[in-house]
Motif scaffolding. Sequence first.
Motif, mmCIF file in Angstrom:
data_model
loop_
_atom_site.group_PDB
_atom_site.id
_atom_site.type_symbol
_atom_site.label_atom_id
_atom_site.label_comp_id
_atom_site.label_asym_id
_atom_site.label_seq_id
_atom_site.Cartn_x
_atom_site.Cartn_y
_atom_site.Cartn_z
ATOM 1 N N ILE A 63 0.838 -1.204 0.000
ATOM 2 C CA ILE A 63 0.000 0.000 0.000
ATOM 3 C C ILE A 63 0.871 1.251 0.000
ATOM 4 C CG2 ILE A 63 -1.586 1.334 1.456
ATOM 5 C CD1 ILE A 63 -2.906 -1.355 2.198
ATOM 6 N N MET A 64 1.928 1.246 0.786
ATOM 7 C CA MET A 64 2.830 2.401 0.817
ATOM 8 C C MET A 64 3.481 2.625 -0.551
ATOM 9 S SD MET A 64 4.760 2.212 4.486
ATOM 10 C CE MET A 64 3.996 2.992 5.933
ATOM 11 N N GLU A 65 3.854 1.536 -1.208
ATOM 12 C CA GLU A 65 4.451 1.662 -2.534
ATOM 13 C C GLU A 65 3.423 2.171 -3.541
ATOM 14 O OE1 GLU A 65 7.734 -0.983 -4.535
ATOM 15 O OE2 GLU A 65 5.772 -1.908 -4.886
ATOM 16 N N MET A 66 2.201 1.676 -3.447
ATOM 17 C CA MET A 66 1.142 2.132 -4.346
ATOM 18 C C MET A 66 0.858 3.612 -4.151
ATOM 19 S SD MET A 66 -1.321 -1.199 -3.885
ATOM 20 C CE MET A 66 -2.697 -0.653 -4.883
ATOM 21 N N ALA A 67 0.962 4.087 -2.908
ATOM 22 C CA ALA A 67 0.689 5.498 -2.620
ATOM 23 C C ALA A 67 1.692 6.434 -3.281
ATOM 24 C CB ALA A 67 0.673 5.727 -1.106
ATOM 25 N N MET A 68 2.832 5.893 -3.729
ATOM 26 C CA MET A 68 3.825 6.706 -4.427
ATOM 27 C C MET A 68 3.475 6.890 -5.898
ATOM 28 S SD MET A 68 7.296 4.949 -2.905
ATOM 29 C CE MET A 68 7.471 4.571 -1.153
ATOM 30 N N ARG A 69 2.469 6.155 -6.396
ATOM 31 C CA ARG A 69 2.083 6.235 -7.800
ATOM 32 C C ARG A 69 0.852 7.094 -7.961
ATOM 33 N NH1 ARG A 69 2.011 0.292 -7.456
ATOM 34 N NH2 ARG A 69 4.136 -0.511 -7.739
ATOM 35 N N GLY A 70 0.602 7.503 -9.187
ATOM 36 C CA GLY A 70 -0.559 8.341 -9.449
ATOM 37 C C GLY A 70 -1.839 7.557 -9.627
ATOM 38 N N THR A 71 -1.744 6.376 -10.229
ATOM 39 C CA THR A 71 -2.935 5.593 -10.556
ATOM 40 C C THR A 71 -2.788 4.188 -9.997
ATOM 41 O OG1 THR A 71 -3.207 6.855 -12.604
ATOM 42 C CG2 THR A 71 -4.421 4.784 -12.409
ATOM 43 N N TRP A 89 -5.147 4.760 8.093
ATOM 44 C CA TRP A 89 -6.194 5.767 7.906
ATOM 45 C C TRP A 89 -5.612 7.021 7.255
ATOM 46 C CZ3 TRP A 89 -6.717 10.637 10.339
ATOM 47 C CH2 TRP A 89 -7.942 11.286 10.097
ATOM 48 N N HIS A 90 -4.437 7.454 7.684
ATOM 49 C CA HIS A 90 -3.813 8.641 7.085
ATOM 50 C C HIS A 90 -3.493 8.418 5.606
ATOM 51 C CE1 HIS A 90 -3.564 11.299 10.517
ATOM 52 N NE2 HIS A 90 -3.013 10.352 11.261
ATOM 53 N N ILE A 91 -3.049 7.206 5.263
ATOM 54 C CA ILE A 91 -2.790 6.907 3.846
ATOM 55 C C ILE A 91 -4.093 6.966 3.055
ATOM 56 C CG2 ILE A 91 -1.986 5.161 2.213
ATOM 57 C CD1 ILE A 91 -0.086 4.155 4.392
ATOM 58 N N ALA A 92 -5.162 6.367 3.616
ATOM 59 C CA ALA A 92 -6.443 6.346 2.909
ATOM 60 C C ALA A 92 -7.025 7.743 2.727
ATOM 61 C CB ALA A 92 -7.434 5.458 3.675
ATOM 62 N N MET A 93 -6.755 8.645 3.666
ATOM 63 C CA MET A 93 -7.304 9.997 3.577
ATOM 64 C C MET A 93 -6.801 10.752 2.355
ATOM 65 S SD MET A 93 -9.549 10.867 5.851
ATOM 66 C CE MET A 93 -9.430 12.664 5.903
ATOM 67 N N THR A 94 -5.602 10.417 1.895
ATOM 68 C CA THR A 94 -5.030 11.126 0.741
ATOM 69 C C THR A 94 -4.966 10.249 -0.508
ATOM 70 O OG1 THR A 94 -2.806 10.536 1.533
ATOM 71 C CG2 THR A 94 -3.673 12.693 2.179
ATOM 72 N N ASN A 95 -5.528 9.045 -0.438
ATOM 73 C CA ASN A 95 -5.522 8.135 -1.585
ATOM 74 C C ASN A 95 -6.915 7.523 -1.728
ATOM 75 O OD1 ASN A 95 -2.468 7.727 -2.487
ATOM 76 N ND2 ASN A 95 -2.498 7.858 -0.252
ATOM 77 N N PRO A 96 -7.775 8.146 -2.526
ATOM 78 C CA PRO A 96 -9.172 7.719 -2.608
ATOM 79 C C PRO A 96 -9.378 6.305 -3.140
ATOM 80 C CG PRO A 96 -8.669 9.393 -4.267
ATOM 81 C CD PRO A 96 -7.498 9.346 -3.354
ATOM 82 N N PRO A 130 -9.361 9.219 15.596
ATOM 83 C CA PRO A 130 -9.324 10.319 14.641
ATOM 84 C C PRO A 130 -10.651 10.480 13.915
ATOM 85 C CG PRO A 130 -7.369 8.928 14.441
ATOM 86 C CD PRO A 130 -8.312 8.226 15.352
ATOM 87 N N ARG A 131 -10.986 11.707 13.656
ATOM 88 C CA ARG A 131 -12.243 12.002 12.975
ATOM 89 C C ARG A 131 -12.273 11.314 11.615
ATOM 90 N NH1 ARG A 131 -14.392 18.108 11.464
ATOM 91 N NH2 ARG A 131 -16.410 17.465 10.576
ATOM 92 N N GLY A 132 -13.352 10.625 11.337
ATOM 93 C CA GLY A 132 -13.514 9.943 10.059
ATOM 94 C C GLY A 132 -13.029 8.514 10.051
ATOM 95 N N LEU A 133 -12.329 8.072 11.116
ATOM 96 C CA LEU A 133 -11.835 6.704 11.172
ATOM 97 C C LEU A 133 -12.962 5.763 11.593
ATOM 98 C CD1 LEU A 133 -9.441 4.764 10.983
ATOM 99 C CD2 LEU A 133 -8.920 5.270 13.363
ATOM 100 N N GLN A 134 -13.200 4.746 10.803
ATOM 101 C CA GLN A 134 -14.305 3.826 11.052
ATOM 102 C C GLN A 134 -14.057 2.993 12.296
ATOM 103 O OE1 GLN A 134 -15.193 1.286 7.710
ATOM 104 N NE2 GLN A 134 -16.231 -0.220 8.989
ATOM 105 N N GLU A 135 -15.089 2.839 13.122
ATOM 106 C CA GLU A 135 -15.009 1.939 14.263
ATOM 107 C C GLU A 135 -14.999 0.497 13.747
ATOM 108 O OE1 GLU A 135 -14.531 2.595 17.354
ATOM 109 O OE2 GLU A 135 -14.745 4.776 17.300
ATOM 110 N N PRO A 136 -14.322 -0.421 14.478
ATOM 111 C CA PRO A 136 -14.245 -1.803 14.004
ATOM 112 C C PRO A 136 -15.612 -2.474 13.909
ATOM 113 C CG PRO A 136 -12.596 -1.390 15.710
ATOM 114 C CD PRO A 136 -13.501 -0.197 15.682
#
Length: 386
Positions: A266-274, A297-304, A329-335
Amino acid sequence: MEAFAIARVQLSFASITATPTGPERFATAFYTALWSETSGTRELFPAGMENMRQRFTTAVGWAVNKLTDVYGLDAFLGQLARDHRKYGVRPEHFRAAGHALLTAVRECTPLILWTAALERTWAEVIAHFTETMAVAAAEDDLPAAWGATVVGHERVLADLAIIRLETDTPIPYHAGQYMSVQIPQRPQMWRYLSAAIPPNPQGQIEFHVRRVSTGWVSGGLVSEVSVGDRWTIGPPLGGLQVDRDSGQDVLMIASGTGLAPLRAQIMEMAMRGTNPRTHLFYGGNYPCDLYDLETLWHIAMTNPWLTITPVTEELENPYWHPVPVRETPRGLQEPIQGKLGKVVASFGSWSDHQIQIAGSPSMIRTTLYALSAGGTPRQNISFDPL
């Protein structure tokens, strides 16, 4: 090899491992034959062999099930061969192991199934195994192992640590792979760990480790490792990888520290555009087991393209497992409460996704069963055997 012959070999191996004591008996027969027939081989292995025997039987079973996928089989055998170089194993040792493997198969297959034709087929299969591994080991021009220095050790939970290292030279792995490590506190004992970050030119690497009650090494990794320790790291293994050209979305399922190889991807994918749309189900027994949820959650917030769904069997932490009280954190889904595999299967069949599972062997088995029962084709699902 004909499909009928492959089926006979697979049936034979299934009969060997069908009983609770079968896998242990098979591995013991193999190592007894190897050490008695080939002088000097016992010294290549650690004193405690329990984990080695378990991994041996698992690896043989994985290879036997891959007989219809020659490309995947040879890739797996090549990785195993390169990994064994760290023990001092030479190409001729693989051929000696082949004789011992045939002895163990003959000894452990029920007599009613063992025939001269089956022995010839097994001999052909084992010859392919050993020659492929011998050639891969002989042709490998990478180091047998890498040195690394511990630069960080963080106790996230009482039984879980995040360990950061810098390798002497970068290890050529890809996100999703795992490696064997040897620490000074447990000499000659190797533990397989998945890289939790993608590779980088600086040789930095991170492992997430949880103490296992029956583990020889995990306790030392969590409680005894110090900054400055020197580690030995074996070659990268495993085939978890997102196929960006398949046109399929991605389903990832992780429990506990099984998150590491999926997190690295996921971290590697976040470095790409698509990227393909990716849905990660992250599970544990208690909320504290989702130790890295905020990072995800922080990664998901900037990677739709990324969706995170946390799952726990209990909604509150146990009294004996205190963790720092943090505001969600605000917006983080409860389990979602429930068994991880059943929760994932309740979302649908996932038949149009490429799927990765990472976690304990029991978690992988139960999740495979739940997905298959829900209509997900087995060929869509990937996980690493060791």
